[in-house]
Design a protein around this motif. Structure first.
Motif, PDB file in Angstrom:
ATOM      1  N   ARG A  41       0.921  -1.266  -0.043  1.00 56.01           N
ATOM      2  CA  ARG A  41      -0.120   0.351  -0.038  1.00 56.01           C
ATOM      3  C   ARG A  41       0.653   1.268   0.013  1.00 56.01           C
ATOM      4  NH1 ARG A  41      -4.726  -0.350   4.399  1.00 56.01           N
ATOM      5  NH2 ARG A  41      -5.456   1.631   3.370  1.00 56.01           N
ATOM      6  N   HIS A  42       0.372   2.456  -0.394  1.00 53.92           N
ATOM      7  CA  HIS A  42       0.991   3.651  -0.514  1.00 53.92           C
ATOM      8  C   HIS A  42       1.306   4.193   0.526  1.00 53.92           C
ATOM      9  CE1 HIS A  42       1.960   7.720  -1.986  1.00 53.92           C
ATOM     10  NE2 HIS A  42       2.645   6.911  -3.137  1.00 53.92           N
ATOM     11  N   TYR A  43       2.059   5.150   0.963  1.00 55.20           N
ATOM     12  CA  TYR A  43       2.256   5.580   2.383  1.00 55.20           C
ATOM     13  C   TYR A  43       1.333   6.593   2.601  1.00 55.20           C
ATOM     14  CZ  TYR A  43       4.454   9.743  -0.054  1.00 55.20           C
ATOM     15  OH  TYR A  43       4.703  10.625  -0.755  1.00 55.20           O
ATOM     16  N   SER A  44       0.723   7.292   1.605  1.00 55.08           N
ATOM     17  CA  SER A  44      -0.410   8.227   1.735  1.00 55.08           C
ATOM     18  C   SER A  44      -1.551   7.670   2.740  1.00 55.08           C
ATOM     19  CB  SER A  44      -0.705   8.728   0.427  1.00 55.08           C
ATOM     20  OG  SER A  44      -1.363   7.724  -0.403  1.00 55.08           O
ATOM     21  N   ASN A  45      -1.691   6.441   2.638  1.00 52.22           N
ATOM     22  CA  ASN A  45      -2.727   5.774   3.470  1.00 52.22           C
ATOM     23  C   ASN A  45      -2.605   5.764   4.917  1.00 52.22           C
ATOM     24  OD1 ASN A  45      -4.467   4.679   0.923  1.00 52.22           O
ATOM     25  ND2 ASN A  45      -2.480   3.870   0.553  1.00 52.22           N
ATOM     26  N   PHE A  46      -1.303   6.046   5.250  1.00 50.92           N
ATOM     27  CA  PHE A  46      -1.221   5.980   6.607  1.00 50.92           C
ATOM     28  C   PHE A  46      -0.718   7.397   7.163  1.00 50.92           C
ATOM     29  CE2 PHE A  46      -1.410   1.546   6.552  1.00 50.92           C
ATOM     30  CZ  PHE A  46      -0.978   1.270   5.420  1.00 50.92           C
ATOM     31  N   VAL A  47      -0.966   8.608   6.298  1.00 52.35           N
ATOM     32  CA  VAL A  47      -0.475   9.947   6.814  1.00 52.35           C
ATOM     33  C   VAL A  47      -1.610  10.725   6.915  1.00 52.35           C
ATOM     34  CG1 VAL A  47       0.926  11.809   6.223  1.00 52.35           C
ATOM     35  CG2 VAL A  47       1.812   9.626   6.179  1.00 52.35           C
ATOM     36  N   SER A  48      -2.075  11.515   7.889  1.00 52.37           N
ATOM     37  CA  SER A  48      -3.177  12.414   7.866  1.00 52.37           C
ATOM     38  C   SER A  48      -3.030  13.503   6.618  1.00 52.37           C
ATOM     39  CB  SER A  48      -3.222  13.112   9.070  1.00 52.37           C
ATOM     40  OG  SER A  48      -2.184  13.998   9.389  1.00 52.37           O
ATOM     41  N   PRO A  49      -4.387  13.790   6.209  1.00 55.85           N
ATOM     42  CA  PRO A  49      -4.304  14.779   4.942  1.00 55.85           C
ATOM     43  C   PRO A  49      -3.845  15.942   5.240  1.00 55.85           C
ATOM     44  CG  PRO A  49      -6.416  13.639   5.279  1.00 55.85           C
ATOM     45  CD  PRO A  49      -5.734  13.354   6.608  1.00 55.85           C
ATOM     46  N   GLN A  50      -3.786  16.483   6.471  1.00 51.91           N
ATOM     47  CA  GLN A  50      -3.042  17.789   6.923  1.00 51.91           C
ATOM     48  C   GLN A  50      -1.673  17.773   6.798  1.00 51.91           C
ATOM     49  OE1 GLN A  50      -5.222  16.262   8.787  1.00 51.91           O
ATOM     50  NE2 GLN A  50      -6.922  17.428   9.442  1.00 51.91           N
ATOM     51  N   HIS A  51      -1.200  16.560   6.799  1.00 51.91           N
ATOM     52  CA  HIS A  51       0.529  16.316   6.925  1.00 51.91           C
ATOM     53  C   HIS A  51       0.853  16.012   5.613  1.00 51.91           C
ATOM     54  CE1 HIS A  51      -0.306  17.167  11.097  1.00 51.91           C
ATOM     55  NE2 HIS A  51       0.801  17.761  11.085  1.00 51.91           N
ATOM     56  N   LEU A  52       0.058  15.547   4.699  1.00 48.49           N
ATOM     57  CA  LEU A  52       0.486  14.518   3.710  1.00 48.49           C
ATOM     58  C   LEU A  52       1.386  15.582   2.378  1.00 48.49           C
ATOM     59  CD1 LEU A  52      -0.002  12.036   2.068  1.00 48.49           C
ATOM     60  CD2 LEU A  52      -1.704  12.684   0.914  1.00 48.49           C
ATOM     61  N   LYS A  53       1.004  16.718   2.404  1.00 44.87           N
ATOM     62  CA  LYS A  53       1.705  17.883   1.739  1.00 44.87           C
ATOM     63  C   LYS A  53       3.433  17.686   2.088  1.00 44.87           C
ATOM     64  CE  LYS A  53       2.207  22.462   0.242  1.00 44.87           C
ATOM     65  NZ  LYS A  53       1.742  24.069   0.245  1.00 44.87           N
TER      66      LYS A  53
END
Length: 742
Positions: free
Chosen positions: A450-462
């Motif tokens: 799975r991609h790491y973006s699935n485990f990072v909150s949207p506010q900190h994804l950038k």
């Protein structure tokens, strides 16, 4: 500079009496003697009347730009800026009131430049013993002050080197008692501080072999110096380390040794490295001689220069009949031997070459070797070729070593307390450890792929994406904070550190660690919120009290004052007039004190003009009230910042100067305010007696300790950092760094 004022009639008599042009030439009077005495004083000399007006000045005084245009009959307020004039007048009044001389340091402006003067002021009495004037002289000590500041800086630099040196630094008596030691030496001995080392250990105790101590002493006594003296040091915890000492003997004027001083370096690891290198060289020789690898060197013409037994045996030759006798062309298969010149050309061009080589033994057997050759040109008269070859079985040995290495890595990987992950250049996880499962709440098979973006909150994804791209642009390790998403939807604050993974020189993925910082975040937020609320409540209460004093009490006192003034004007009984006047004075004093208290609680300048203006106003009041010369240095205008930040910095200035007045015995204090694009820097320093900051903050509660804690809490409440530097006899410096925009 203010416009000169006309001399008042009351000062005309003193001007006539002390104007050098009007003194009788043929008669020596007391005034002549007084003028002669004042004129003989070193530096700049003058006399002022009780109202502070100049009645005389010597020739040196008239060389100063501030006095050239004339000053007789003028006051310091007519000549100097208000803050300087207040200092001068306060000192004059002190001389008049106490009727005794005063020695002090006063600021001067000479041709627009800041100077410091050592000033001597003294009262002048008439024949009845009444003070009629104030005399004075001053000497420019600006250069001395600069020299003293430079000396303090040099001493601080030496102290910084002493305290922060990686090597141990010491002074001991010949008997072994420590006179001085730095933190590095204490750590080598296993102590927490130099003080603990000096109080609990003597130098002979550190020697595993006492005889080495005697050798050390004899060398110092006979030669006066030792270099790279090695011995095994016994640490406090019972372990031993190897150290190297450079030392010298310091003698008195009679030649007797007063003490030893020098440096100590922990060479345990270098010694281990040297031993490891020696062992490695021995192993290398053993490897060359006994290895199944085929190792040899040859000249540019192909002549075999050296070879190990394995190479000779593999080709079916005795070593004596092989080295110096055979050529590379002799061991190559005939069809390959013709390519020797091409092989040498590649070697000269690239410096090394490798691949597969077809050889033929003395019996005619053909074998395939995997080889690597390099051209050596440094340190030899004639270039030579170094080569190594092996068969397929040796490759299996390397595979076994690699597998063992991977197993050790896997053990560390799985047992780490921090979550560790590996993902490819697209961002898809290829490996995670048990800690990652515990942190995320997902089992490993639901994370892999799975991609790491699935485990990072949207506010900190950038931020996560930017740090990923930054590593690809510049191969550096990045560390940042983010929030991880757990399987149950919970957000967990984490600290992420990651770096690129290489294989055969190419980037193949990213490896990183994730640390749960929930507890640290909660502690920081709780502390900051509590401090902020307390300080906000204090400021609101101060503002309310100040407003009540100014609006309510001030208005009442003003009304009483107006009524008393009305009574004074209409009173027909002379006997009541003095009482009314006295009452008016009392009310005026009370009204003045109410206004001062109101300003102290919440100065209006802070709200109207900002931090620098309020600090300058407070410094002037503080100087007049305490006698400690206080100045604002640095930026004159830093612009407006948030009200909360201005209030916090102003209260820190107040508390720092209050501590200076109460405890430091200082004669001078400086306030420096500096602003950058991202931070505000505030420094308050004095030249007082100083104190042991660490002992005070960690010891019994006291007024000073409470003040220091209060300043630290105010800085923390605005996300700032406060640092206190002080030591007995070295003054005190309070430094604050606050991020802007908090």
């Amino acid at each position: 500079m203010k416009t000169k004022k006309q001399s008042s009639p009351n000062n005309a008599h003193h001007q006539r009496r002390f104007s050098t042009a009007q003194l009788p030439p043929a008669k020596t009077t007391d005034e002549d003697q007084l003028l002669s005495f004042v004129n003989s004083l070193p530096g700049y000399s003058w006399m002022k009347d009780l109202n502070g007006r100049y009645v005389y000045g010597n020739a040196a005084l008239q060389t100063l730009s501030a006095y050239r245009a004339g000053y007789i009959g003028m006051t310091d307020a007519d000549i100097w800026p208000a803050e300087i004039a207040k200092v001068y007048r306060a000192n004059d009044l002190k001389v008049i009131a106490e009727r005794k001389p005063l020695e002090t340091i006063e600021p001067y402006l000479i041709d627009g430049q800041d100077h410091f003067m050592h000033v001597s002021k003294f009262p002048i009495f008439d024949h009845r013993g009444a003070v009629i004037m104030v005399g004075g002289s001053s000497v420019d000590i600006t250069e001395r002050k600069k020299a003293e500041a430079a000396l303090r800086t040099a001493e601080q630099h030496y102290r910084d080197i002493f305290e922060n040196a990686g090597e141990g630094i010491f002074q001991t008596t010949p008997e072994g008692r420590y006179i001085a030691a730095n933190p590095a030496l204490a750590r080598m001995h296993g102590f927490d501080s130099p003080e603990e080392l000096m109080s609990q250990r003597q130098s002979p105790d550190a020697y595993v072999d006492p005889a080495r101590r005697e050798v050390f002493k004899r060398m110092l006594e006979t030669k006066g110096v030792v270099r790279a003296f090695e011995f095994d040091l016994a640490r406090r915890d019972g372990t031993n380390i190897c150290v190297s000492v450079n030392a010298r003997a310091v003698r008195d004027e009679d030649g007797a040794i007063r003490y030893y001083e020098g440096t100590v370096q922990d060479i345990t690891e270098p010694k281990a490295s040297q031993e490891a290198l020696r062992e490695s060289e021995e192993r290398y020789r053993d490897l060359v001689e006994n290895s199944h690898e085929l190792i040899c060197t040859h000249g540019l013409d192909g002549l075999i220069l050296t070879a190990n037994n394995a190479a000779a045996i593999a080709l079916g030759y005795d070593l004596d009949l092989f080295v110096g006798k055979k050529n590379i062309r002799d061991i190559l298969a005939p069809e390959v031997s013709r390519q020797f010149d091409e092989y040498m050309e590649r070697l000269r061009r690239h410096g090394s070459t490798g691949g597969l080589m077809l050889v033929q033994t003395s019996s005619g057997e053909r074998r395939v070797w995997e080889y690597y050759n390099s051209l050596r040109t440094e340190g030899v008269d004639t270039p030579i070729v170094r080569g190594m070859a092996r068969d397929v079985t040796e490759q299996r040995r390397a595979e076994t070593a690699l597998r063992e290495s991977e197993e050790r890595y896997r053990e560390l990987f799985e047992n780490s307390r921090d979550a560790i992950y590996v993902h490819d250049l697209r961002g898809f996880y290829t490996s995670v450890n048990r800690a990652a499962e515990q942190l995320s709440g997902f089992p490993r098979d639901e994370i892999i792929g799975r991609h790491y973006s699935n485990f990072v909150s949207p506010q900190h994804l950038k931020d996560a994406r930017e740090n990923f791209c930054r590593k690809l642009d510049v191969p550096i390790e990045t560390t940042y904070e983010a929030e991880a998403l757990r399987k149950n939807g919970e957000h967990v604050p984490v600290e992420v550190s990651s770096r690129l993974i290489y294989k055969d020189g190419n980037v193949v993925g990213v490896q990183g660690t994730v640390r749960d910082v929930s507890e640290r975040k909660r502690s920081q937020r709780a502390l900051q919120t509590y401090a902020r609320r307390v300080i906000e409540a204090q400021e609101i209460e101060r503002q309310n009290v100040a407003r009540e004093l100014h609006d309510e009490i001030g208005q009442i006192l003003t009304a009483v004052l107006l009524n008393l003034q009305s009574v004074e004007r209409t009173c027909t009984f002379r006997t009541c007039v003095p009482d009314v006047k006295e009452s008016i004075q009392v009310v005026e004093d009370a009204l003045k004190r109410v206004r001062e208290l109101s300003l102290e609680l919440r100065p209006s300048l802070l709200d109207d003009l900002g931090l620098v203006a309020a600090a300058r106003w407070y410094a002037a009041r503080y100087t007049a009230r305490s006698g400690i010369v206080t100045e604002i240095i640095g930026d004159n205008d830093i612009g407006r910042i948030s009200r909360e930040l201005e209030t916090a910095c102003f209260r820190i200035i107040q508390e720092a100067l209050t501590n200076t007045a109460r405890h430091s015995r200082a004669t001078r204090a400086d306030i420096q305010i500096k602003r950058t694009n991202v931070h505000l820097y505030l420094t308050v320093r004095d030249n007082g007696i100083g104190f042991d900051a660490e002992a005070l903050l960690n010891g019994q509660p006291s007024a000073l300790a409470l003040g220091l804690h209060g300043m630290s809490e105010r800085a923390s409440a605005v996300s700032g950092h406060l640092d206190i530097e002080s030591a007995p006899g070295r003054g005190t410096q309070v430094r604050v760094m606050v991020p802007l925009g908090t």
